[in-house]
Scaffold this active site. Structure first.
Site, PDB file in Angstrom:
ATOM      1  N   GLU A 160      37.375  40.757  32.640  1.00 27.01           N
ATOM      2  CA  GLU A 160      38.436  41.147  33.566  1.00 27.01           C
ATOM      3  C   GLU A 160      37.812  41.269  34.949  1.00 27.01           C
ATOM      4  O   GLU A 160      36.737  41.826  35.114  1.00 27.01           O
ATOM      5  CB  GLU A 160      39.075  42.477  33.144  1.00 27.01           C
ATOM      6  CG  GLU A 160      38.110  43.634  32.999  1.00 27.01           C
ATOM      7  CD  GLU A 160      38.804  44.955  32.731  1.00 27.01           C
ATOM      8  OE1 GLU A 160      40.047  45.026  32.806  1.00 27.01           O
ATOM      9  OE2 GLU A 160      38.099  45.935  32.452  1.00 27.01           O
ATOM     10  N   ASP A 166      41.570  38.640  53.973  1.00 28.37           N
ATOM     11  CA  ASP A 166      40.815  38.409  52.746  1.00 28.37           C
ATOM     12  C   ASP A 166      40.228  36.999  52.843  1.00 28.37           C
ATOM     13  O   ASP A 166      40.638  36.179  53.689  1.00 28.37           O
ATOM     14  CB  ASP A 166      41.717  38.560  51.526  1.00 28.37           C
ATOM     15  CG  ASP A 166      40.941  38.972  50.284  1.00 28.37           C
ATOM     16  OD1 ASP A 166      39.723  38.752  50.241  1.00 28.37           O
ATOM     17  OD2 ASP A 166      41.557  39.517  49.352  1.00 28.37           O
TER      18      ASP A 166
END
Length: 878
Positions: A621, A269
């Site tokens: 979110e 990542d």
């Protein structure tokens, strides 16, 4: 003849691996040789520094070896993302709500086709930028264990079986079935045990029990690797058992490559290699951290700090062998060989895919189908469908005209999208629909100025200069100022960079009072990154001219205007964009909350029914963001209740006595509480993609029978859950939750009814380690056609630590009124296995309860049960 020639070349390639660096035979250029042999031949020709550079996501060219630049970083969470116009499917959690394997496969195929179209065009233009490659960092198959996680919207839900089977179909669709070439590469992520909190992810350690690891956190990855044959996997930010996931040999070597036989490449990542040292403190220096990652099995890094360029230092210091780098590079270049990147275009079957296949009519139709299937009817007391009862419909709520409310995150640029209000007007007729915004999403944040504030609409002039002088290149009309121009021209005949836009019209507020206005450019300050500016001019108010300075990080103060009446005033907004590309532009306001609610109540009182569009969006979110307001923390949520500003709106609407229908748009569970109990019907529409507004209106009108099912539990409150940082599965997800949910996993209503016949195992008993099948008949007992999602759950009594029940099969079937179909579920040995305390998957003798129905047993869903006896014992491979 052909077979013999290939064998000969492979043998030659194997011999060439032992040649000195100056060997001349270029096996890597021979399309007939095996991809891994070609890759090894190419890698051995690189210098140590060249090898390190090729292990970054942005790998530079090596002209002497005819290696072009390549960036491994590309996104396709729900359609090709961040590379301009593309088909935008519902957000991943909405795709999970379809419970439709075939649809996920087709979505994957669409991603591959559009990705190839963009790649082919980019290669022709010598565009090697990020987001134009063929290695897609999707799907996100982390288990959505807690509704507070902001990135849960990117996943396929809380269940390992549903997540794994849908994710596998997406992977297969992306990679294709050509025996020689991948159409594209899929990358299941984030391996492993990753689900927030976002603000802690760079240094957070998880200590899952072996049982939770085997029973919940790893099965979806196992399935996509073994059944889906994923060519790539992304490792996570967090640590597992104190070792950073991207430097965790237990995960990457023992489990992924050893137990599961994974042969592809692992990417980190973004920034996770740096986290090994700075976040998790596993190593004292970055060269040691990068070395540890490569030895553990990470092959390429998504680098923010050029972490992998420290690998030569690591080799020289003895932290790593050059052979370890070679092994990683062979995996990387094997994938590129299988993508056809080193072969003549005429030989690669996907090289002829043109840009005309991007966002095609066929793909747009698929996005509409997906949106229709994703919508979940949570509650209905007869108010829906709105066929006869609703002569006048009041549409209210902040998400009814919100573009980001369709998009979600990790998305392409929408063209031809349908907002919910526009869908309502198209389906029901504009003369029957009125609109009021009603509320901000939250009291603390601005919201897009609604179209009702621009009586008569807006004239939009586009200029191919930043001075907005001369004749406009084109002129158009707009209802509001809420656009996404990422990687596209803002209008036909206008360049992507160095342009100007002028909106003119009238501005009218719903009530006198103090208002604040601002221009928001949300995606990394794309607009004006090269020195742009904007001007806001409202009659009777001071003019505001702002120079946009993205580097400073300072946000301009909003324009404050006091209105003493509601008469329309002349309005102008001018934008000068000096950047090479554009992004999101939203003209927003902070109005008096009472004024918005009062306007909505007036509309409601004059209507026969009220449809309230409420919820969240991906600016509230999402992934690691600086947002800190009540209810929201850095991308995550601290409460799953609908924000107070919207709850107050629903209360006031319910008080009018008019029938209230709630349409939720969100990426996760939203607890409505009393507001939901007061409503006559509730729909969950997620972030439904480009066709979302049309699909929602069609469902409300009864033109489409709702058929989505919840892929997550809608809890009543986070008070029912353990702490967010607690990764134990105790009392989490429907498999272990002992409380009463607001709406359970698997739930979804229809405008028709279904009944189930007897559940019949192929045999009454099965030996441990053997598979079997289960059948049941489903009948449409109602008056309209519809899709039912038949769900098979298995429960094992008397097993310590076992889930209460687990989904082990599902089938979407379309039935005409009175029609019956038999559904068949195949159970393999692993479906009957449960993890023991050591994480070993065991099938044990005993009685297993089978339930086939339209939802879980013990809910209102119809269904039938049966028993299956298992004899003997068996231990299954990890």
């Amino acid at each position: 003849m052909i077979r013999k020639r290939r064998i000969g070349l492979m043998t030659a390639g194997a011999v060439l691996l032992g040649l000195p660096h100056g060997g001349t035979a270029q096996v890597y250029r021979d399309p007939a040789a095996k991809p891994d042999v070609r890759a090894a031949d190419l890698v051995r020709r690189m210098t140590l520094d060249e090898k390190a550079a090729q292990m970054q996501n942005a790998a530079p060219a090596i002209p002497r070896l005819a290696i072009p630049p390549y960036d491994y970083w590309n996104e396709a969470l729900h359609g090709v993302a961040r590379a301009g116009e593309a088909t935008i499917f519902p957000q991943a959690i909405g795709m999970a709500a379809t419970w439709d394997r075939d649809l996920l496969f087709a979505e994957g195929q669409t991603v591959a086709t559009e990705g190839r179209a963009k790649y082919n065009q980019a290669q022709a233009e010598k565009n090697y930028a990020r987001y134009y490659g063929l290695t897609f960092w999707s799907p996100n198959i982390n288990i959505f264990r807690d509704p507070r996680w902001g990135r849960g919207q990117e996943t396929l839900g809380e269940d390992p079986y549903l997540t794994g089977t849908l994710g596998t179909q997406f992977v297969l669709g992306v990679q294709g079935d050509d025996p020689r070439y991948y159409k594209a590469v899929a990358t299941p992520k984030h391996f492993a045990v990753h689900s927030g909190p976002e603000r802690l992810r760079h240094g957070f350690n998880v200590d899952p029990t072996p049982r939770d690891l085997a029973e919940t956190y790893l099965p979806a990855f196992r399935r996509t690797v073994i059944d889906g044959r994923a060519e790539s996997v992304m490792c996570a930010y967090n640590a597992v058992d104190t070792k950073a996931a991207c430097a965790n040999s237990d995960l990457l070597q023992k489990t992924l490559r050893g137990d599961w036989g994974f042969k592809g490449f692992v990417t980190s990542d973004c920034g996770a290699i740096d986290d090994i040292t700075t976040g998790h403190k596993n190593t004292p220096t970055n060269p040691q951290g990068a070395a540890l990652a490569v030895k553990a099995g990470t092959d390429t890094g998504c680098d923010f700090k050029d972490e992998m360029l420290d690998l030569p230092k690591a080799v020289k210091a003895g932290y790593l062998r050059e052979a370890d780098m070679d092994q990683a590079l062979v995996r990387l270049f094997t994938a590129r060989m299988r993508l056809g990147m080193f072969d003549p275009a005429a030989q690669v079957p996907f090289s002829s895919i043109g840009i005309d296949q991007n966002h095609s009519a066929e793909h747009r139709a698929l996005a509409l189908r997906a949106a229709r299937e994703s919508i979940v009817l949570l509650k209905n007391d007869g108010a829906l469908p709105l066929v006869k009862q609703a002569q006048k419909i009041a549409v209210v709520g902040p998400t009814a005209t919100s573009l980001i409310g369709l998009e979600g995150n990790y998305n392409g640029t929408p063209i031809g999208h349908v907002l919910p209000l526009d869908g309502m007007e198209q389906v029901f007729g504009a003369n029957r629909v009125s609109y009021a915004q009603g509320a901000q999403l939250t009291a603390e944040l601005p919201v897009a100025v609604p179209r009702t504030a621009f009586p008569g609409g807006l004239t939009v002039q586009y200029f191919n200069n930043t001075t907005l002088t001369g004749a406009p290149a084109t002129t158009a009309r707009a209802k509001e100022i809420d656009v996404n121009w990422a990687q596209i021209a803002p209008a036909p005949g206008v360049g992507r960079g160095g342009f100007g836009v002028r909106w003119t019209g009238q501005l009218a507020v719903p009530a006198p009072g103090d208002y604040q206005f601002e221009l928001e450019t949300r995606r990394g300050c794309d607009i004006g990154n090269g020195g742009g500016s904007y001007l806001i001019r409202i009659e009777g108010a001071p003019e505001q001219r702002v120079a946009i300075n993205c580097k400073s990080g300072e946000k301009p103060a909003p324009l404050q205007v006091r209105f003493t009446d509601t008469r329309p005033r002349a309005f102008t907004l001018e934008l000068a964009n000096n950047a090479s590309g554009a992004g999101d532009v939203t003209f927003s306001w902070r109005p008096p909350a009472d004024a918005l609610r009062a306007e909505a109540v007036r509309q409601a009182r004059g209507a026969d029914v009220v449809v309230a569009f409420v919820g969240l969006n991906a600016w509230l979110e999402g992934e690691e963001m600086p947002l800190q307001i009540p209810g929201f923390d850095g991308g995550d949520r601290t409460s799953i209740a609908l924000p107070a500003s919207q709850l107050k709106l629903l209360d006031d609407l319910a008080a009018t006595g008019k029938p209230l229908v709630i349409v939720l748009q969100s990426g996760s569970a939203v607890a409505l509480g009393q507001a939901g109990r007061s409503a006559r019907a509730v729909l969950e529409a997620w972030y439904p993609g480009e066709a979302g507004g049309q699909a929602i209106a069609e469902v409300l009108a009864g033109k489409v029978n709702p058929s989505g099912r919840l892929p997550v539990t809608f809890y009543a409150s986070t008070d029912q859950l353990p702490a967010f940082t607690d990764y134990s599965m105790n009392n989490r997800t429907y498999r272990y939750f002992t409380g009463k949910a607001e709406y359970p996993f698997g739930h979804g209503l229809s405008y028709t009814s279904f009944a189930y016949g007897a559940v019949q195992p192929a045999t009454p008993s099965v030996a441990a380690g053997q598979g079997t099948s289960v059948t049941a008949t489903v009948t449409n007992t109602g008056r309209v056609a519809g899709d039912e999602v038949a769900q098979l759950y298995i429960s094992a009594s008397g097993r310590d630590g076992a889930p209460i029940r687990s989904l082990k099969g599902y089938s979407r079937v379309h039935l005409q009124p009175g029609e019956a179909k038999t559904v068949t579920f195949k159970l393999d040995p692993r479906d009957l296995a449960l993890a023991d305390a050591d994480g070993v998957m065991r099938v044990k003798a005993g009685s297993y309860r089978l339930w086939v129905g339209g939802g879980q047993p013990g809910t209102t869903a119809p269904g039938r049960e049966a028993k299956l006896q298992v004899t003997g014992q068996a231990v299954l491979p990890r």
